[in-house]
Design an enzyme around this catalytic site. Structure first.
Site, short mmCIF file in Angstrom:
data_model
loop_
_atom_site.label_atom_id
_atom_site.label_comp_id
_atom_site.label_asym_id
_atom_site.label_seq_id
_atom_site.Cartn_x
_atom_site.Cartn_y
_atom_site.Cartn_z
N PHE A 177 0.82 -1.22 0.00
CA PHE A 177 0.00 0.00 0.00
C PHE A 177 0.86 1.27 0.00
N LEU A 206 6.14 -10.19 -2.75
CA LEU A 206 4.77 -10.40 -3.21
C LEU A 206 4.02 -11.39 -2.32
N ASP A 213 12.67 -12.12 -1.13
CA ASP A 213 12.32 -12.01 0.29
C ASP A 213 13.46 -11.26 0.98
N ALA A 252 9.14 -2.91 3.58
CA ALA A 252 8.66 -4.31 3.62
C ALA A 252 8.44 -4.76 5.05
N SER A 275 2.12 -6.16 8.11
CA SER A 275 1.63 -4.88 8.62
C SER A 275 0.28 -4.92 9.35
N THR A 312 6.18 2.76 12.74
CA THR A 312 4.79 3.07 13.11
C THR A 312 4.70 3.74 14.48
N ASP A 313 3.61 4.49 14.69
CA ASP A 313 3.38 5.07 16.01
C ASP A 313 2.99 4.01 17.05
N GLU A 314 2.63 2.81 16.56
CA GLU A 314 2.18 1.77 17.50
C GLU A 314 3.28 1.32 18.46
N TYR A 366 2.50 -7.37 16.35
CA TYR A 366 2.94 -6.50 15.25
C TYR A 366 3.82 -5.37 15.78
N LYS A 384 7.79 -4.45 15.20
CA LYS A 384 8.27 -3.18 14.63
C LYS A 384 9.21 -2.49 15.62
N ASN A 428 -1.78 6.15 11.29
CA ASN A 428 -2.57 5.36 10.32
C ASN A 428 -2.70 6.06 8.97
N ASN A 467 -13.20 5.27 15.69
CA ASN A 467 -13.52 4.38 14.57
C ASN A 467 -14.96 4.55 14.11
N HIS A 513 -6.65 -4.42 22.39
CA HIS A 513 -6.89 -3.30 21.47
C HIS A 513 -6.37 -1.96 22.03
P1 NAD Z 1 1.43 -3.63 3.24
O1 NAD Z 1 1.10 -4.84 4.06
O2 NAD Z 1 0.38 -3.05 2.37
O3 NAD Z 1 2.67 -3.94 2.29
C1 NAD Z 1 3.79 -4.65 2.71
C2 NAD Z 1 4.62 -5.02 1.49
O4 NAD Z 1 5.80 -5.71 1.95
C3 NAD Z 1 3.91 -5.96 0.52
O5 NAD Z 1 4.13 -5.54 -0.80
C4 NAD Z 1 4.56 -7.31 0.79
O6 NAD Z 1 4.58 -8.17 -0.35
C5 NAD Z 1 5.97 -6.90 1.19
N1 NAD Z 1 6.62 -7.91 2.03
C6 NAD Z 1 6.11 -8.51 3.14
N2 NAD Z 1 6.99 -9.41 3.63
C7 NAD Z 1 8.09 -9.34 2.82
C8 NAD Z 1 9.35 -9.99 2.82
N3 NAD Z 1 9.65 -10.92 3.72
N4 NAD Z 1 10.24 -9.66 1.85
C9 NAD Z 1 9.94 -8.73 0.91
N5 NAD Z 1 8.77 -8.10 0.86
C10 NAD Z 1 7.85 -8.39 1.81
O7 NAD Z 1 1.99 -2.57 4.27
P2 NAD Z 1 1.85 -0.98 4.30
O8 NAD Z 1 0.58 -0.65 4.99
O9 NAD Z 1 2.13 -0.45 2.96
O10 NAD Z 1 3.03 -0.61 5.30
C11 NAD Z 1 4.35 -0.41 4.80
C12 NAD Z 1 5.28 -0.09 5.96
O11 NAD Z 1 4.82 1.07 6.64
C13 NAD Z 1 5.36 -1.18 7.02
O12 NAD Z 1 6.69 -1.25 7.47
C14 NAD Z 1 4.44 -0.70 8.12
O13 NAD Z 1 4.86 -1.19 9.38
C15 NAD Z 1 4.64 0.80 8.02
N6 NAD Z 1 3.50 1.64 8.46
C16 NAD Z 1 2.24 1.41 7.96
C17 NAD Z 1 1.20 2.26 8.34
C18 NAD Z 1 -0.21 2.08 7.80
O14 NAD Z 1 -1.13 2.77 8.24
N7 NAD Z 1 -0.45 1.19 6.83
C19 NAD Z 1 1.44 3.33 9.22
C20 NAD Z 1 2.75 3.50 9.72
C21 NAD Z 1 3.77 2.67 9.31
O1 DAU Z 2 -0.93 3.41 13.55
C1 DAU Z 2 -0.24 2.90 12.45
C2 DAU Z 2 -0.72 1.51 12.12
O2 DAU Z 2 -2.01 1.65 11.56
C3 DAU Z 2 0.20 0.76 11.19
O3 DAU Z 2 1.45 0.56 11.80
C4 DAU Z 2 -0.39 -0.58 10.78
O4 DAU Z 2 0.44 -1.22 9.82
C5 DAU Z 2 -1.76 -0.34 10.19
O5 DAU Z 2 -2.38 -1.58 9.88
C6 DAU Z 2 -2.64 0.45 11.15
O6 DAU Z 2 -2.97 -0.34 12.33
P1 DAU Z 2 -4.43 -0.32 13.00
O7 DAU Z 2 -4.62 -1.57 13.75
O8 DAU Z 2 -4.68 0.96 13.70
O9 DAU Z 2 -5.33 -0.29 11.64
P2 DAU Z 2 -6.65 -1.10 11.21
O10 DAU Z 2 -7.13 -0.51 9.94
O11 DAU Z 2 -6.47 -2.58 11.29
O12 DAU Z 2 -7.68 -0.70 12.36
C7 DAU Z 2 -8.00 0.67 12.61
C8 DAU Z 2 -8.96 0.71 13.79
O13 DAU Z 2 -10.22 0.14 13.38
C9 DAU Z 2 -8.51 -0.14 14.98
O14 DAU Z 2 -8.88 0.53 16.18
C10 DAU Z 2 -9.28 -1.44 14.84
C11 DAU Z 2 -10.58 -1.00 14.17
N1 DAU Z 2 -11.22 -1.99 13.27
C12 DAU Z 2 -10.46 -2.55 12.30
C13 DAU Z 2 -11.00 -3.46 11.41
C14 DAU Z 2 -10.16 -4.11 10.35
C15 DAU Z 2 -12.59 -2.27 13.38
O15 DAU Z 2 -13.28 -1.72 14.26
N2 DAU Z 2 -13.11 -3.16 12.49
C16 DAU Z 2 -12.40 -3.79 11.54
O16 DAU Z 2 -12.96 -4.62 10.77
#
Ligand code: NAD
Ligand code: DAU
Length: 362
Positions: free
Chosen positions: A16, A41, A65, A88, A91, A140-142, A166, A170, A195, A265, A304
């Site tokens: 993403f 992938l 990988d 990578a 997540s 991540t902020d988590e 998770y 991280k 997020n 949420n 949670h």
């Molecule tokens: P995502 O799950 O959408 O994408 C992860 C990508 O990494 C995928 O393309 C997957 O194929 C690849 N991948 C997974 N394992 C791998 C491996 N072993 N080797 C090579 N590639 C691999 O994740 P995202 O939401 O795009 O998050 C990207 C990064 O940002 C992560 O490090 C996540 O912790 C961080 N992050 C995400 C959020 C969020 O809200 N989504 C917020 C803060 C930080």
């Molecule tokens: O804060 C950054 C993080 O945000 C990233 O590091 C993570 O990779 C990313 O997945 C995201 O984590 P969250 O757990 O906050 O995101 P998620 O979209 O899974 O959930 C957002 C909120 O919504 C959380 O409080 C859980 C709730 N939720 C989630 C799902 C999937 C629901 O209530 N219903 C649902 O079906």
């Protein structure tokens, strides 16, 4: 005469945020940079996200990988990498609760492999590094845990207190990057972001899951009391922040990135339903399906985290980055993207996704 073209190694670029970052970088720098995308992938990686760039001469995709040391060494040996942007990771928090091991494998071991290979390729005999080499670890902020009191924020100085498999993995990866910076003066930065939402997000995450279910008249699962708070940032603003940290940030520093956009949420779910109703035309059969009656409170996520909220003061004052996209605008852009990419959604939700969804929400 122009200098050498800068080469970026992006990991996880088919996911993403990684794919949004690659699109952002090509929009900004065009042919002035080269990007090599290393991605295994997994279920979350989707080559379709990069269809519009795959024929560029300055873009290369390598399926590998990040835990595979030989494969990563080869990428460094065959290319003069200037910048690493390390996305990578596994997540999704819910998946980490069901199956933690792969999170440790990819997030901790994979980051160790990336650091080791970059250091081996870059470090000179006297322990210094050539000017311009930089490794950015996307985190991540988590890692800061859960905020329980109103008015509290996560700062770069907030102690780590991860609470899910998770976030623990991280946090482990962040600690390794910090250890490399302290031990080897390895030229790195860490960014901890809140997020993200926007195009290409896999519908296991709240926002695309709600959009997809609502359009099909399916139940909208809200965990617990729906009052957990997240701080939402439009993904393009995150991509811009990452680039600005690599361009202007001080090495060895951590920068928090956040949207100044805290929402419960349940508010997010209500906004999505209202925005869908506004955006769907009267003659669209989906309009009748989208309704607040679909909201269904379900069992809470284990452990949670209650609230996340970033104070992005340091990145604003040192680098001049601020979130630009207001949520009302960002969510409309996101919904418009999902409207225009129905086939993308159909493709990612066929097959494996059905099994995941049934097991997760049964
Ligand atoms: P995502 O799950 O959408 O994408 C992860 C990508 O990494 C995928 O393309 C997957 O194929 C690849 N991948 C997974 N394992 C791998 C491996 N072993 N080797 C090579 N590639 C691999 O994740 P995202 O939401 O795009 O998050 C990207 C990064 O940002 C992560 O490090 C996540 O912790 C961080 N992050 C995400 C959020 C969020 O809200 N989504 C917020 C803060 C930080
Ligand atoms: O804060 C950054 C993080 O945000 C990233 O590091 C993570 O990779 C990313 O997945 C995201 O984590 P969250 O757990 O906050 O995101 P998620 O979209 O899974 O959930 C957002 C909120 O919504 C959380 O409080 C859980 C709730 N939720 C989630 C799902 C999937 C629901 O209530 N219903 C649902 O079906």
């Amino acid at each position: 005469m122009r200098g050498k073209m800068r080469t970026y190694l992006v990991t996880g670029g088919a996911g993403f945020i990684g794919s949004n970052y690659i699109h952002y970088m090509f929009r900004k720098y065009g042919d002035d940079i080269r990007i090599i995308n290393v991605d295994a992938l997994t279920y979350a990686g989707n080559p379709e996200n990069l269809k519009s760039v795959e024929n560029r001469e300055n873009y290369t995709f390598i399926k590998a990988d990040i835990c595979d040391k030989e494969a990563v060494e080869k990428v460094f040996a065959q290319n003069d990498i200037d910048r690493v942007v390390h996305f990578a990771a596994e997540s999704h928090v819910d998946r980490s609760i069901r199956n933690p091991e792969v999170f440790v494998q990819t997030n901790v071991l994979g980051t160790a492999v990336m650091l080791n290979c970059a250091r081996a390729a870059w470090e000179r005999e006297d322990g210094s590094y050539p000017e311009g080499k930089r490794f950015l670890h996307v985190s991540t902020d988590e890692v800061y845990g859960s905020l329980e009191k109103e008015g509290e924020y996560f700062y770069e100085t907030t102690p780590y207190a991860p609470r899910s498999p998770y976030s623990a993995s991280k946090a482990g990866s962040d600690m390794l990057v910090k250890a490399y910076m302290d031990t080897y003066r390895f030229p790195a930065n860490i960014t901890n972001c809140s997020n993200n939402y926007g195009p290409y997000q896999f519908p296991e995450k709240l926002i695309p899951l709600i959009i997809n279910n609502a359009l099909q008249g399916k139940k909208l699962p809200v965990y617990g009391d729906g009052k957990n708070v997240r701080d939402w940032l439009y993904v393009e603003d995150h991509a811009k922040a990452i680039d600005m940290v690599q361009e202007k940030g001080r090495l060895f520093q951590t920068y928090n990135i956040g949207g100044h956009n805290e929402k419960q949420n349940i508010e997010i779910v209500n906004i999505i339903i209202e925005t869908l109703q506004e955006m769907l035309s009267e003659d669209d059969p989906r309009k009748a399906l989208v309704s607040k009656e679909l909201i269904t409170y379900v069992e809470d996520r284990k452990g949670h985290d209650r609230r996340y909220a970033i104070a992005p003061d340091k990145i604003r004052s040192e680098i001049g980055w601020e979130p630009e996209t207001m949520f009302a605008e960002g969510i409309r852009k996101t919904i418009a993207w999902y409207f225009a990419n129905e086939e993308w959604m159909r493709n990612v939700t066929s097959g494996e996704y059905q099994k995941y969804y049934e097991e997760m929400y049964r």
